[in-house]
Design a protein around this motif. Structure first.
Motif, PDB file in Angstrom:
ATOM      1  N   SER A  14      41.484  -5.828 139.182  1.00 15.39           N
ATOM      2  CA  SER A  14      40.414  -6.832 139.154  1.00 15.39           C
ATOM      3  C   SER A  14      40.964  -8.255 139.095  1.00 15.39           C
ATOM      4  N   GLU A  15      42.082  -8.464 138.434  1.00 17.68           N
ATOM      5  CA  GLU A  15      42.659  -9.813 138.370  1.00 17.68           C
ATOM      6  C   GLU A  15      43.136 -10.274 139.753  1.00 17.68           C
ATOM      7  N   ALA A  58      42.250  -9.350 150.216  1.00 18.55           N
ATOM      8  CA  ALA A  58      42.573  -8.317 151.211  1.00 18.55           C
ATOM      9  C   ALA A  58      44.039  -8.396 151.626  1.00 18.55           C
ATOM     10  N   THR A  59      44.540  -9.605 151.809  1.00 25.61           N
ATOM     11  CA  THR A  59      45.945  -9.770 152.185  1.00 25.61           C
ATOM     12  C   THR A  59      46.860  -9.347 151.042  1.00 25.61           C
ATOM     13  N   LEU A  60      46.500  -9.704 149.817  1.00 23.63           N
ATOM     14  CA  LEU A  60      47.320  -9.307 148.663  1.00 23.63           C
ATOM     15  C   LEU A  60      47.364  -7.787 148.535  1.00 23.63           C
ATOM     16  N   LYS A  61      46.233  -7.150 148.783  1.00 27.49           N
ATOM     17  CA  LYS A  61      46.178  -5.695 148.720  1.00 27.49           C
ATOM     18  C   LYS A  61      47.098  -5.084 149.780  1.00 27.49           C
ATOM     19  N   GLU A  62      47.117  -5.678 150.977  1.00 27.98           N
ATOM     20  CA  GLU A  62      48.019  -5.208 152.038  1.00 27.98           C
ATOM     21  C   GLU A  62      49.477  -5.368 151.621  1.00 27.98           C
ATOM     22  N   VAL A  63      49.793  -6.502 150.992  1.00 28.08           N
ATOM     23  CA  VAL A  63      51.173  -6.748 150.549  1.00 28.08           C
ATOM     24  C   VAL A  63      51.587  -5.695 149.526  1.00 28.08           C
ATOM     25  N   ASP A  83      38.750  -2.393 142.403  1.00 29.82           N
ATOM     26  CA  ASP A  83      39.824  -1.581 142.965  1.00 29.82           C
ATOM     27  C   ASP A  83      40.833  -1.227 141.874  1.00 29.82           C
ATOM     28  N   HIS A  84      41.375  -0.036 141.999  1.00 27.33           N
ATOM     29  CA  HIS A  84      42.437   0.424 141.114  1.00 27.33           C
ATOM     30  C   HIS A  84      43.547   1.006 141.977  1.00 27.33           C
ATOM     31  N   LEU A  85      44.757   0.837 141.523  1.00 31.02           N
ATOM     32  CA  LEU A  85      45.916   1.421 142.183  1.00 31.02           C
ATOM     33  C   LEU A  85      46.220   2.738 141.477  1.00 31.02           C
ATOM     34  N   VAL A  86      46.304   3.798 142.243  1.00 31.73           N
ATOM     35  CA  VAL A  86      46.590   5.119 141.686  1.00 31.73           C
ATOM     36  C   VAL A  86      47.963   5.550 142.186  1.00 31.73           C
TER      37      VAL A  86
END
Length: 182
Positions: free
Chosen positions: A68-69, A77-82, A103-106
């Motif tokens: 969330s931060e 979206a770009t940070l998530k891709e990175v 969103d959470h990273l699993v």
């Protein structure tokens, strides 16, 4: 070049304004970089929790980190891709899931040290990327200024000079009123 503006002070004022704009751009870049690094540090703090729990035998196999931060940062979206690319490059099995609107990273709990290392490397790379972005922005501003027609530069300097003169005149008027009231 000072003759383009009629006097050297006009040129200096214009240069000052250009530097302020450049500094503002660079400040925005550096502030964004610092916010990203802060988000990474906070996320890395969460990674330790699953790793500590992994020592117990009845522990779950997967860990989940709240992003969330990161979502609050511009162009998430770009940070998530990175993040996705960094973890894929490190051959870490992972996925993104939405839980309670965030969103959470699993990832596997066993991969926690590698995930931490990947985010540590990303945090380190933020400073280098910010420095490159500031340099590039500085060059762009210089190129824009060099390509700007002299007439436009002269108008900007004249407008700045008028504004400075008006501000100075307003200050004088206030001082006159203060002197008269004494």
């Amino acid at each position: 070049m000072a003759s383009d503006f009629g006097d050297e002070s006009g040129e200096k004022l214009f240069d000052w304004m250009l530097r302020m704009g450049q500094d503002a751009s660079q400040d925005a870049i550096l502030a964004s970089a610092e916010r990203l690094k802060s988000a990474i540090r906070n996320l890395r703090g969460q990674i330790e929790e699953p790793a500590v729990e992994a020592e117990r035998e009845d522990v779950r196999e997967y860990a989940r980190l709240n992003l969330s931060e990161f979502e609050e940062l511009p162009d998430y979206a770009t940070l998530k891709e990175v993040i996705d690319e960094r973890l894929a490059e490190a051959a870490i099995e992972h996925d993104f899931v939405e839980v309670e609107g965030h969103d959470h990273l699993v990832f596997k709990v066993a991969d926690a040290p590698e995930v931490d290392e990947a985010f540590g490397n990303l945090e380190h790379d933020v400073d280098a990327a910010a420095e490159r972005a500031c340099e590039t922005r500085g060059r762009e501003l210089t190129e824009e200024r060099d390509q700007e027609p002299l007439e436009k530069k002269a108008e900007a300097a004249k407008a700045a000079s008028r504004a400075a003169h008006e501000a100075k005149e307003a200050t004088r008027q206030i001082e006159k009123v203060e002197v008269k009231t004494r």
